[in-house]
Design an enzyme around this catalytic site. Structure first.
Site, PDB file in Angstrom:
ATOM      1  N   HIS A   1      -6.680   8.533   6.391  1.00  0.00           N
ATOM      2  CA  HIS A   1      -5.921   9.966   6.078  1.00  0.00           C
ATOM      3  C   HIS A   1      -6.930  10.798   6.786  1.00  0.00           C
ATOM      4  CE1 HIS A   1      -5.700  13.901   3.032  1.00  0.00           C
ATOM      5  NE2 HIS A   1      -4.196  13.141   3.639  1.00  0.00           N
TER       6      HIS A   1
ATOM      7  N   ASP B   1     -10.676   3.510   0.737  1.00  0.00           N
ATOM      8  CA  ASP B   1     -10.145   4.600  -0.003  1.00  0.00           C
ATOM      9  C   ASP B   1      -8.572   4.206  -0.604  1.00  0.00           C
ATOM     10  OD1 ASP B   1      -8.255   6.744   0.042  1.00  0.00           O
ATOM     11  OD2 ASP B   1      -8.742   7.839   1.578  1.00  0.00           O
TER      12      ASP B   1
ATOM     13  N   GLN C   1      -3.202   5.265  -1.919  1.00  0.00           N
ATOM     14  CA  GLN C   1      -2.436   4.982  -2.126  1.00  0.00           C
ATOM     15  C   GLN C   1      -2.470   3.821  -2.916  1.00  0.00           C
ATOM     16  OE1 GLN C   1       0.150   6.362  -1.492  1.00  0.00           O
ATOM     17  NE2 GLN C   1      -0.354   8.614  -0.332  1.00  0.00           N
TER      18      GLN C   1
ATOM     19  N   LYS D   1      -2.163  10.830  -8.113  1.00  0.00           N
ATOM     20  CA  LYS D   1      -1.329  10.302  -7.509  1.00  0.00           C
ATOM     21  C   LYS D   1      -1.038   9.364  -8.579  1.00  0.00           C
ATOM     22  CE  LYS D   1      -3.314  10.852  -2.633  1.00  0.00           C
ATOM     23  NZ  LYS D   1      -1.610  11.730  -2.019  1.00  0.00           N
TER      24      LYS D   1
ATOM     25  N   CYS E   1      -1.083  14.483   6.886  1.00  0.00           N
ATOM     26  CA  CYS E   1      -2.436  14.169   7.489  1.00  0.00           C
ATOM     27  C   CYS E   1      -3.174  13.030   7.963  1.00  0.00           C
ATOM     28  CB  CYS E   1      -3.463  13.902   6.396  1.00  0.00           C
ATOM     29  SG  CYS E   1      -2.769  16.271   5.444  1.00  0.00           S
TER      30      CYS E   1
HETATM   31  N1  PMP Z   1      -6.553   8.916   1.582  1.00  0.00           N
HETATM   32  C1  PMP Z   1      -5.400   8.677   1.846  1.00  0.00           C
HETATM   33  C2  PMP Z   1      -4.932   7.729   1.595  1.00  0.00           C
HETATM   34  C3  PMP Z   1      -4.695  10.088   0.960  1.00  0.00           C
HETATM   35  O1  PMP Z   1      -2.916   8.973   0.972  1.00  0.00           O
HETATM   36  C4  PMP Z   1      -4.641  11.205   0.054  1.00  0.00           C
HETATM   37  C5  PMP Z   1      -3.569  12.424   0.110  1.00  0.00           C
HETATM   38  N2  PMP Z   1      -2.747  12.472   0.260  1.00  0.00           N
HETATM   39  C6  PMP Z   1      -6.212  11.479   0.217  1.00  0.00           C
HETATM   40  C7  PMP Z   1      -6.704  10.225   0.763  1.00  0.00           C
HETATM   41  C8  PMP Z   1      -6.579  12.510  -0.115  1.00  0.00           C
HETATM   42  O2  PMP Z   1      -6.860  12.553  -1.358  1.00  0.00           O
HETATM   43  P1  PMP Z   1      -7.123  13.694  -2.374  1.00  0.00           P
HETATM   44  O3  PMP Z   1      -6.202  15.021  -1.666  1.00  0.00           O
HETATM   45  O4  PMP Z   1      -5.709  13.396  -3.780  1.00  0.00           O
HETATM   46  O5  PMP Z   1      -7.734  13.846  -2.657  1.00  0.00           O
END
Ligand code: PMP
Length: 415
Positions: free
Chosen positions: A132, A209, A212, A235, A373
């Protein structure tokens, strides 16, 4: 959660469970909503909504400051949230649980603080091609400051990490590995335990990270032996604005503070400041108190349903969705890893993902379209983006049937 939702064999009754999520009974564009965007943010159970309501009506005061009873009760609830998360991910100590705003802030904290202390010119940070943006850009910032360089583990056509390349890229120059546990764009579950083992064999720490993974599977940070693990409340059926950075005490003690301000200090003079102990050293300012309470409630809610039950049920949904969608002419699934979480990304020949998403919206179906993203990953596949349906334990086969019908209709209209 009412006990009746758990059947004697410990699987859950999805129809009963759905009733606990008020938003799932609403409509979108005149249709009962089909919510298939939980990878972006999940819906909230009544128990969470109630806990926030209770907090503001009965418990609110600033924490760690007041001698009066109300402040002490708020502090207790806030710290109880931390303890619940410690248990949820099996961290060794609650000093290792740092409250942050979300995964993004967790990674920025490590990239900035670890980067300032340990990165210098000639060093390398190893990430993967399926990260991401929030696990790319903070490292680019840290590399700009230190003169270190980013190296990227490539992915194959199925969307799996090429582990031989990881072995090759992990060298004496590598100072940290930072990888995603489950890809938000493809659903791939990465072999993070193997990655951590191999990195540790060379003395390299690993950040995972977990944005997910946490909503879908049991995570035990000690079993993984992760040095850092970060995830977001919103999430995992919890509130927005709160997240967790787990870090081994050894690292967090050695790393410099990230933000300066109240709470993170022991003593301040104009000449010199000494810092508070863990976890407060990394928690400057008034924290998100409703968030720390809420994320603890969300963690307990997940535990009650049972992560194994969730993983098993969502796997059934994933298989059903994959099978049904694959039968649609001209539909191509992007991300076909052997080990996948409940995400299906796809493209339909001759259509743009945005147009498909717009038609689905009109039919009451919420999916995500675009690059998710993960622009470098989309570039790797030579596509601008995908349509992404992501499932949680509150989705059912009827949701997937509506999606399949909607996609067929969109394909017919757009071609
Ligand atoms: N890493 C991953 C794999 C994600 O899916 C996301 C959110 N789409 C993030 C990081 C960022 O998370 P947040 O916007 O809650 O900080």
């Amino acid at each position: 959660m009412s006990e009746t939702i758990l059947k004697p064999d410990t699987t859950f009754d999805v129809e009963e469970l759905r009733k606990e999520f008020p938003l799932l009974s609403t409509e979108m564009n005149g249709h009962p909503i089909v919510f298939l965007d939980s990878a972006a943010s999940s819906q909230k159970p009544q128990v969470l909504i109630d806990s926030i309501d209770h907090y503001y009506k009965n418990l609110h005061a600033n924490v760690h400051r007041g001698v009066y009873q109300l402040s002490q009760e708020a502090t207790h609830a806030h710290e109880e949230g931390r303890k619940r998360i410690q248990k949820f991910i099996n961290a060794g100590s609650d000093k290792e649980i740092i409250f942050v705003r979300g995964t993004t802030e967790g990674i920025n904290l490590v990239a900035s603080s670890f980067g300032r202390k340990y990165l210098k010119e000639g060093d390398e940070v190893l990430i993967s091609a399926m990260e991401h943006h929030s696990n790319i850009v903070p490292w680019q910032l840290a590399c700009e400051q230190s003169g270190a360089q980013i190296k990227v583990i490539p992915v194959n056509d199925e969307g799996e990490l090429i582990m031989e390349e990881f072995d090759r890229l992990l060298t004496e120059k590598t100072k940290i590995v930072s990888v995603v546990h489950v890809s938000n764009a493809l659903g791939t579950i990465n072999p993070v335990k193997e990655i951590i083992e191999k990195a540790h064999a060379k003395g390299v720490p690993v950040l995972v990270d977990g944005a997910q993974s946490i909503p879908h599977m049991k995570v035990d940070v000690q079993d993984l032996d992760a040095d850092f693990y970060t995830f977001s409340g919103h999430k995992m059926f919890g509130p927005t604005g709160i997240g967790i950075l787990y870090g081994k005490e050894k690292w967090l003690n050695e790393m410099p503070p990230y933000h300066g301000g109240g709470e993170m200090i022991k003593t301040v003079t104009f000449e010199k400041t000494t810092y508070n102990e863990l976890p407060f050293k990394f928690e400057a300012g008034t924290p998100d108190i409703e968030g720390s309470i809420g994320i603890g409630v969300a963690a307990e809610y997940i535990e009650k349903i049972g992560q194994e039950n969730i993983a098993r049920y969502e796997h059934e949904l994933l298989e059903y969705a994959t099978e049904q969608l694959s039968q649609i002419e001209g539909l191509r699934i992007v991300g076909t890893a052997k080990n996948k979480a409940s995400v299906v990304s796809f493209l339909i020949d001759g259509t743009h993902p945005y147009d498909v998403g717009t038609i689905l919206d009109k039919l009451g179906i919420a999916v995500r379209t675009g690059h998710h993203c993960t622009q470098p990953l989309m570039d790797r596949f030579g596509i601008p983006g995908t349509v992404r349906a992501s499932f949680a334990f509150y989705n059912n086969k009827a949701d997937i049937d509506r999606l399949v019908e909607g996609v067929k209709r969109a394909a017919k209209m757009l071609r």
